[in-house]
Scaffold this motif. Structure first.
Motif, PDB file in Angstrom:
ATOM      1  N   ASP A   1       0.832  -1.205   0.000  1.00  0.00           N
ATOM      2  CA  ASP A   1       0.000   0.000   0.000  1.00  0.00           C
ATOM      3  C   ASP A   1       0.865   1.253   0.000  1.00  0.00           C
ATOM      4  OD1 ASP A   1      -2.680  -1.267   0.327  1.00  0.00           O
ATOM      5  OD2 ASP A   1      -1.848  -1.899   2.252  1.00  0.00           O
ATOM      6  N   LEU A   2       1.907   1.250   0.795  1.00  0.00           N
ATOM      7  CA  LEU A   2       2.797   2.412   0.858  1.00  0.00           C
ATOM      8  C   LEU A   2       3.497   2.658  -0.473  1.00  0.00           C
ATOM      9  CD1 LEU A   2       4.391   2.017   4.398  1.00  0.00           C
ATOM     10  CD2 LEU A   2       2.714   3.712   3.637  1.00  0.00           C
ATOM     11  N   ARG A   3       3.930   1.588  -1.128  1.00  0.00           N
ATOM     12  CA  ARG A   3       4.572   1.745  -2.439  1.00  0.00           C
ATOM     13  C   ARG A   3       3.605   2.363  -3.439  1.00  0.00           C
ATOM     14  NH1 ARG A   3       9.179  -0.628  -4.794  1.00  0.00           N
ATOM     15  NH2 ARG A   3       7.859  -0.843  -6.607  1.00  0.00           N
ATOM     16  N   LEU A   4       2.367   1.877  -3.440  1.00  0.00           N
ATOM     17  CA  LEU A   4       1.384   2.432  -4.364  1.00  0.00           C
ATOM     18  C   LEU A   4       1.088   3.883  -4.001  1.00  0.00           C
ATOM     19  CD1 LEU A   4      -0.544   2.181  -6.740  1.00  0.00           C
ATOM     20  CD2 LEU A   4      -2.259   1.259  -5.143  1.00  0.00           C
ATOM     21  N   TYR A   5       0.911   4.170  -2.719  1.00  0.00           N
ATOM     22  CA  TYR A   5       0.628   5.542  -2.283  1.00  0.00           C
ATOM     23  C   TYR A   5       1.698   6.507  -2.777  1.00  0.00           C
ATOM     24  CZ  TYR A   5       0.514   9.664   0.633  1.00  0.00           C
ATOM     25  OH  TYR A   5       0.524  10.973   1.056  1.00  0.00           O
ATOM     26  N   LYS A   6       2.946   6.131  -2.622  1.00  0.00           N
ATOM     27  CA  LYS A   6       4.041   7.031  -3.010  1.00  0.00           C
ATOM     28  C   LYS A   6       3.974   7.369  -4.501  1.00  0.00           C
ATOM     29  CE  LYS A   6       8.005   6.739  -1.143  1.00  0.00           C
ATOM     30  NZ  LYS A   6       9.230   6.595  -0.416  1.00  0.00           N
ATOM     31  N   THR A   7       3.554   6.427  -5.310  1.00  0.00           N
ATOM     32  CA  THR A   7       3.402   6.708  -6.739  1.00  0.00           C
ATOM     33  C   THR A   7       2.154   7.542  -6.989  1.00  0.00           C
ATOM     34  OG1 THR A   7       4.582   4.709  -7.352  1.00  0.00           O
ATOM     35  CG2 THR A   7       3.159   5.676  -9.031  1.00  0.00           C
ATOM     36  N   LEU A   8       1.049   7.191  -6.363  1.00  0.00           N
ATOM     37  CA  LEU A   8      -0.204   7.915  -6.593  1.00  0.00           C
ATOM     38  C   LEU A   8      -0.107   9.372  -6.172  1.00  0.00           C
ATOM     39  CD1 LEU A   8      -2.909   5.314  -5.445  1.00  0.00           C
ATOM     40  CD2 LEU A   8      -2.015   5.726  -7.760  1.00  0.00           C
ATOM     41  N   VAL A   9       0.515   9.636  -5.038  1.00  0.00           N
ATOM     42  CA  VAL A   9       0.565  11.016  -4.533  1.00  0.00           C
ATOM     43  C   VAL A   9       1.429  11.902  -5.431  1.00  0.00           C
ATOM     44  CG1 VAL A   9       2.531  10.908  -2.921  1.00  0.00           C
ATOM     45  CG2 VAL A   9       0.509  12.298  -2.360  1.00  0.00           C
ATOM     46  N   ARG A  10       2.352  11.306  -6.165  1.00  0.00           N
ATOM     47  CA  ARG A  10       3.218  12.049  -7.083  1.00  0.00           C
ATOM     48  C   ARG A  10       2.643  12.118  -8.503  1.00  0.00           C
ATOM     49  NH1 ARG A  10       6.173   9.950  -3.146  1.00  0.00           N
ATOM     50  NH2 ARG A  10       8.220  10.794  -2.613  1.00  0.00           N
ATOM     51  N   PHE A  11       1.675  11.297  -8.799  1.00  0.00           N
ATOM     52  CA  PHE A  11       1.222  11.107 -10.168  1.00  0.00           C
ATOM     53  C   PHE A  11       0.709  12.392 -10.820  1.00  0.00           C
ATOM     54  CE2 PHE A  11      -1.006   9.404 -13.766  1.00  0.00           C
ATOM     55  CZ  PHE A  11      -0.283   8.271 -14.106  1.00  0.00           C
ATOM     56  N   ASP A  12      -0.320  12.983 -10.258  1.00  0.00           N
ATOM     57  CA  ASP A  12      -0.911  14.172 -10.889  1.00  0.00           C
ATOM     58  C   ASP A  12      -0.001  15.400 -10.823  1.00  0.00           C
ATOM     59  OD1 ASP A  12      -2.982  12.394 -11.268  1.00  0.00           O
ATOM     60  OD2 ASP A  12      -4.517  13.660 -10.358  1.00  0.00           O
ATOM     61  N   PRO A  13       0.612  15.685  -9.678  1.00  0.00           N
ATOM     62  CA  PRO A  13       1.445  16.894  -9.645  1.00  0.00           C
ATOM     63  C   PRO A  13       2.798  16.761 -10.346  1.00  0.00           C
ATOM     64  CG  PRO A  13       1.404  15.862  -7.490  1.00  0.00           C
ATOM     65  CD  PRO A  13       0.434  15.109  -8.355  1.00  0.00           C
ATOM     66  N   VAL A  14       3.289  15.546 -10.554  1.00  0.00           N
ATOM     67  CA  VAL A  14       4.627  15.383 -11.144  1.00  0.00           C
ATOM     68  C   VAL A  14       4.615  14.520 -12.398  1.00  0.00           C
ATOM     69  CG1 VAL A  14       6.975  14.503 -10.771  1.00  0.00           C
ATOM     70  CG2 VAL A  14       5.782  15.686  -8.921  1.00  0.00           C
ATOM     71  N   TYR A  15       4.185  13.292 -12.273  1.00  0.00           N
ATOM     72  CA  TYR A  15       4.399  12.317 -13.349  1.00  0.00           C
ATOM     73  C   TYR A  15       3.658  12.640 -14.638  1.00  0.00           C
ATOM     74  CZ  TYR A  15       6.390   9.431  -9.596  1.00  0.00           C
ATOM     75  OH  TYR A  15       7.134   8.955  -8.549  1.00  0.00           O
ATOM     76  N   ILE A  16       2.459  13.197 -14.538  1.00  0.00           N
ATOM     77  CA  ILE A  16       1.705  13.525 -15.752  1.00  0.00           C
ATOM     78  C   ILE A  16       2.520  14.442 -16.652  1.00  0.00           C
ATOM     79  CG2 ILE A  16      -0.256  14.872 -16.612  1.00  0.00           C
ATOM     80  CD1 ILE A  16      -1.948  13.615 -14.428  1.00  0.00           C
ATOM     81  N   THR A  17       3.098  15.469 -16.071  1.00  0.00           N
ATOM     82  CA  THR A  17       3.891  16.426 -16.840  1.00  0.00           C
ATOM     83  C   THR A  17       5.296  15.908 -17.099  1.00  0.00           C
ATOM     84  OG1 THR A  17       2.683  18.243 -15.822  1.00  0.00           O
ATOM     85  CG2 THR A  17       4.787  18.782 -16.840  1.00  0.00           C
ATOM     86  N   PHE A  18       5.967  15.514 -16.033  1.00  0.00           N
ATOM     87  CA  PHE A  18       7.391  15.214 -16.096  1.00  0.00           C
ATOM     88  C   PHE A  18       7.692  13.932 -16.857  1.00  0.00           C
ATOM     89  CE2 PHE A  18      11.534  14.595 -13.757  1.00  0.00           C
ATOM     90  CZ  PHE A  18      12.119  15.747 -14.234  1.00  0.00           C
ATOM     91  N   PHE A  19       6.885  12.900 -16.641  1.00  0.00           N
ATOM     92  CA  PHE A  19       7.126  11.603 -17.271  1.00  0.00           C
ATOM     93  C   PHE A  19       6.129  11.278 -18.382  1.00  0.00           C
ATOM     94  CE2 PHE A  19       9.214   9.977 -13.122  1.00  0.00           C
ATOM     95  CZ  PHE A  19      10.422  10.529 -13.482  1.00  0.00           C
ATOM     96  N   LYS A  20       5.298  12.274 -18.729  1.00  0.00           N
ATOM     97  CA  LYS A  20       4.364  12.143 -19.853  1.00  0.00           C
ATOM     98  C   LYS A  20       3.370  10.989 -19.665  1.00  0.00           C
ATOM     99  CE  LYS A  20       8.331  12.791 -22.569  1.00  0.00           C
ATOM    100  NZ  LYS A  20       9.109  12.827 -21.409  1.00  0.00           N
ATOM    101  N   THR A  21       2.864  10.848 -18.451  1.00  0.00           N
ATOM    102  CA  THR A  21       1.877   9.808 -18.145  1.00  0.00           C
ATOM    103  C   THR A  21       0.481  10.429 -18.147  1.00  0.00           C
ATOM    104  OG1 THR A  21       2.128  10.173 -15.780  1.00  0.00           O
ATOM    105  CG2 THR A  21       3.521   8.479 -16.769  1.00  0.00           C
ATOM    106  N   SER A  22       0.090  10.956 -19.290  1.00  0.00           N
ATOM    107  CA  SER A  22      -1.045  11.876 -19.340  1.00  0.00           C
ATOM    108  C   SER A  22      -2.367  11.302 -19.846  1.00  0.00           C
ATOM    109  CB  SER A  22      -0.660  13.073 -20.209  1.00  0.00           C
ATOM    110  OG  SER A  22      -0.249  12.633 -21.489  1.00  0.00           O
ATOM    111  N   LEU A  23      -2.478  10.002 -19.979  1.00  0.00           N
ATOM    112  CA  LEU A  23      -3.753   9.448 -20.464  1.00  0.00           C
ATOM    113  C   LEU A  23      -4.901   9.774 -19.511  1.00  0.00           C
ATOM    114  CD1 LEU A  23      -5.181   7.732 -22.632  1.00  0.00           C
ATOM    115  CD2 LEU A  23      -4.714   5.742 -21.180  1.00  0.00           C
TER     116      LEU A  23
END
Length: 136
Positions: A57-79
């Motif tokens: 759960d913690l591993r998933l949380y760490k990714t989810l909490v970063r997803f919208d503010p960072v990964y969408i833009t930075f890593f192009k995970t924009s679907l």
């Protein structure tokens, strides 16, 4: 590996094919997790594997909490955004509500770290304004 590592596979892909494969696998995995959390909710199971918070759960949380503010833009995970997945969003908020998790989650620091530490991905160190969905 398709979620936690998947965002990095998207962001550091060296070809369109590698990016497209990683992107598809990432969102397939997020769709499966969304369904699992929906199924768990109907059974009264609050976390991925049961009643108690685990390392998974913690591993998933760490990714989810970063997803919208960072990964969408930075890593192009924009679907899709995590905000578009009601059960993933609810899960993220449930984990964030744990006092120790809340105390150790600093979105400003997360954004500054990502957007200023990889000049090949963000030459000028511009930090986007959005902090993603409200955590509370």
């Amino acid at each position: 590996p398709n979620v936690n590592n998947g965002v990095f596979r998207c962001g550091f892909a060296k070809s369109q094919k590698a990016y497209s494969t990683a992107h598809a696998e990432l969102f397939d995995a997020l769709d499966r997790l969304e369904q699992q959390l929906a199924d768990n909710e109907t059974k009264g199971i609050p976390f991925l594997t049961g009643q108690n918070l685990t390392w998974v759960d913690l591993r998933l949380y760490k990714t989810l909490v970063r997803f919208d503010p960072v990964y969408i833009t930075f890593f192009k995970t924009s679907l899709k955004r995590i905000a578009d997945y009601p059960h993933l969003l609810k899960f993220m908020r449930k984990v964030y509500a744990i006092p120790e998790i809340k105390a150790s989650t600093n979105i400003k620091h997360i954004k500054m770290s990502y957007f200023t530490s990889h000049p090949t991905l963000n030459t000028y160190g511009i930090i986007p304004e959005s902090d993603g969905p409200a955590l509370e």
